[in-house]
Design a protein around this motif. Structure first.
Motif, PDB file in Angstrom:
ATOM      1  N   UNK A   1     -30.807  74.709  31.883  1.00 47.88           N
ATOM      2  CA  UNK A   1     -31.244  73.485  32.547  1.00 47.88           C
ATOM      3  C   UNK A   1     -30.256  73.141  33.650  1.00 47.88           C
ATOM      4  N   UNK A   2     -30.780  72.891  34.849  1.00 49.12           N
ATOM      5  CA  UNK A   2     -29.926  72.467  35.958  1.00 49.12           C
ATOM      6  C   UNK A   2     -30.659  71.400  36.756  1.00 49.12           C
ATOM      7  N   UNK A   3     -29.897  70.542  37.402  1.00 52.38           N
ATOM      8  CA  UNK A   3     -30.518  69.441  38.144  1.00 52.38           C
ATOM      9  C   UNK A   3     -29.578  68.951  39.241  1.00 52.38           C
ATOM     10  N   UNK A   4     -30.110  68.121  40.136  1.00 48.20           N
ATOM     11  CA  UNK A   4     -29.347  67.577  41.247  1.00 48.20           C
ATOM     12  C   UNK A   4     -29.656  66.093  41.433  1.00 48.20           C
ATOM     13  N   UNK A   5     -28.660  65.225  41.409  1.00 44.25           N
ATOM     14  CA  UNK A   5     -28.913  63.813  41.729  1.00 44.25           C
ATOM     15  C   UNK A   5     -29.239  63.642  43.208  1.00 44.25           C
ATOM     16  N   UNK A   6     -30.322  62.947  43.491  1.00 42.93           N
ATOM     17  CA  UNK A   6     -30.750  62.693  44.870  1.00 42.93           C
ATOM     18  C   UNK A   6     -30.926  61.201  45.159  1.00 42.93           C
ATOM     19  N   UNK A   7     -31.056  60.406  44.104  1.00 47.78           N
ATOM     20  CA  UNK A   7     -31.303  58.971  44.225  1.00 47.78           C
ATOM     21  C   UNK A   7     -30.359  58.276  43.256  1.00 47.78           C
ATOM     22  N   UNK A   8     -29.554  57.332  43.737  1.00 43.87           N
ATOM     23  CA  UNK A   8     -28.567  56.713  42.853  1.00 43.87           C
ATOM     24  C   UNK A   8     -28.208  55.311  43.323  1.00 43.87           C
ATOM     25  N   UNK A   9     -27.908  54.455  42.346  1.00 49.67           N
ATOM     26  CA  UNK A   9     -27.423  53.108  42.599  1.00 49.67           C
ATOM     27  C   UNK A   9     -26.390  52.769  41.518  1.00 49.67           C
ATOM     28  N   UNK A  10     -25.550  51.798  41.814  1.00 52.14           N
ATOM     29  CA  UNK A  10     -24.559  51.327  40.850  1.00 52.14           C
ATOM     30  C   UNK A  10     -24.439  49.814  40.979  1.00 52.14           C
ATOM     31  N   UNK A  11     -24.101  49.156  39.883  1.00 51.84           N
ATOM     32  CA  UNK A  11     -23.966  47.703  39.903  1.00 51.84           C
ATOM     33  C   UNK A  11     -22.727  47.297  40.692  1.00 51.84           C
ATOM     34  N   UNK A  12     -22.677  46.038  41.073  1.00 50.74           N
ATOM     35  CA  UNK A  12     -21.585  45.536  41.904  1.00 50.74           C
ATOM     36  C   UNK A  12     -20.228  45.651  41.218  1.00 50.74           C
ATOM     37  N   UNK A  13     -20.212  45.538  39.896  1.00 49.39           N
ATOM     38  CA  UNK A  13     -18.930  45.667  39.200  1.00 49.39           C
ATOM     39  C   UNK A  13     -18.727  47.054  38.606  1.00 49.39           C
ATOM     40  N   UNK A  14     -19.684  47.952  38.826  1.00 55.32           N
ATOM     41  CA  UNK A  14     -19.508  49.352  38.465  1.00 55.32           C
ATOM     42  C   UNK A  14     -19.698  49.716  37.016  1.00 55.32           C
ATOM     43  N   UNK A  15     -20.249  48.813  36.198  1.00 53.80           N
ATOM     44  CA  UNK A  15     -20.372  49.134  34.775  1.00 53.80           C
ATOM     45  C   UNK A  15     -21.716  49.733  34.398  1.00 53.80           C
ATOM     46  N   UNK A  16     -22.669  49.756  35.334  1.00 52.68           N
ATOM     47  CA  UNK A  16     -23.991  50.325  35.061  1.00 52.68           C
ATOM     48  C   UNK A  16     -24.492  51.025  36.316  1.00 52.68           C
TER      49      UNK A  16
END
Length: 287
Positions: A81-96
């Motif tokens: 199994x292999x994959x590539x992240x193409x879409x990403x977001x993170x919360x303002x404080x970085x915990x999620x």
């Protein structure tokens, strides 16, 4: 509208400030995903998942089950199994944070043995400040005709909010939002999505490549004649209250065909501090 009422509750329940001066970058959750991919390549699927699993992390096999429970119950998961992240977001404080992108699974030596699809992963910081896999699921579809466009966006610190004095207020609001959307779906699928979708929304439905943008999603739903009934199971959010997830069960009708699904939704706060759906993915529950 119930949607306006929910926004008013949010405004009354929180005060706003820049809570943290620590710089948060979406690259941190992308790196976690890429390291996970390398770990699976090196250790195999089972050991790779167990190494990054959050204590409450779930996968859908086909229904929600803890990652540790599922992978400790099998001897080995065959194939690569292999994959590539193409879409990403993170919360303002970085915990999620979350990432999504294409994957390839192969359990054989020939090209015909390859299975293509897209995954969605939700990550949460643990007490040691390391990202752990909280939710993982995906869809299968034909081999993509073109590469996915990279969309990594840094968090908008103006949307960060201080916590309410009521520790359950944020979760209750998010639960109410998800349930309101589900109720709206029972009245009109198209109207519900039109009301709740973010302009940057992504829609992941089994058998189809991801669909991006409100107009394209609404056109897909209309063309497929999809009607949905759904129930909320659980919700969670960042402590900065700007990024969240919900998941539950759904029953989807297309023409005369009815099937059961699990869903996961990613929500983000807009400029008016209303929760908008940034991503929705359905995984099939085999009859």
């Amino acid at each position: 509208m119930k949607r306006t009422l929910l926004a008013a509750i949010i405004l009354s329940g929180f005060s706003f400030s820049a809570m943290s001066q620590t710089r948060v970058e979406v690259g941190s959750v992308v790196n976690a995903e890429e390291n996970f991919n390398k770990l699976v390549e090196r250790k195999g699927i089972k050991d790779g998942f167990l190494a990054v699993a959050d204590v409450e992390g779930i996968v859908f096999r086909p229904n929600a089950v803890k990652i540790t429970e599922f992978y400790n119950s099998i001897d080995k998961q065959p194939g690569k199994l292999s994959w590539q992240p193409k879409f990403a977001r993170i919360s303002a404080n970085g915990d999620l944070g979350f990432t999504a992108g294409p994957y390839v699974y192969q359990n054989g030596k020939n090209e015909e043995d390859k299975v293509y699809g897209d995954y969605v992963s939700v990550w949460r910081l643990d007490t040691d400040g390391k990202f752990k896999l909280l939710i993982d699921l995906g869809i299968q579809h034909p081999e993509p005709e073109r590469d996915a466009v990279i969309d990594f966006k840094e968090p908008d610190l103006t949307k960060q909010k201080t916590a309410s004095k009521d520790p359950f207020a944020g979760k209750n609001i998010l639960t109410a939002t998800d349930k309101t959307f589900n109720h709206s779906l029972s009245l009109s699928t198209l109207a519900a999505y039109k009301e709740f979708l973010s302009a940057e929304a992504r829609y992941y439905f089994p058998g189809f490549e991801p669909i991006t943008g409100t107009d394209k999603i609404l056109k897909f739903l209309d063309n497929e004649g999809i009607s949905i009934s759904a129930e909320t199971v659980n919700v969670g959010r960042s402590t900065s209250n700007d990024l969240a997830y919900t998941y539950g069960t759904a029953r989807i009708k297309k023409g005369n065909i009815v099937n059961n699904y699990n869903y996961v939704r990613i929500w983000e706060i807009d400029a008016n501090f209303r929760w908008n759906m940034l991503l929705e993915v359905f995984s099939t529950v085999e009859n």
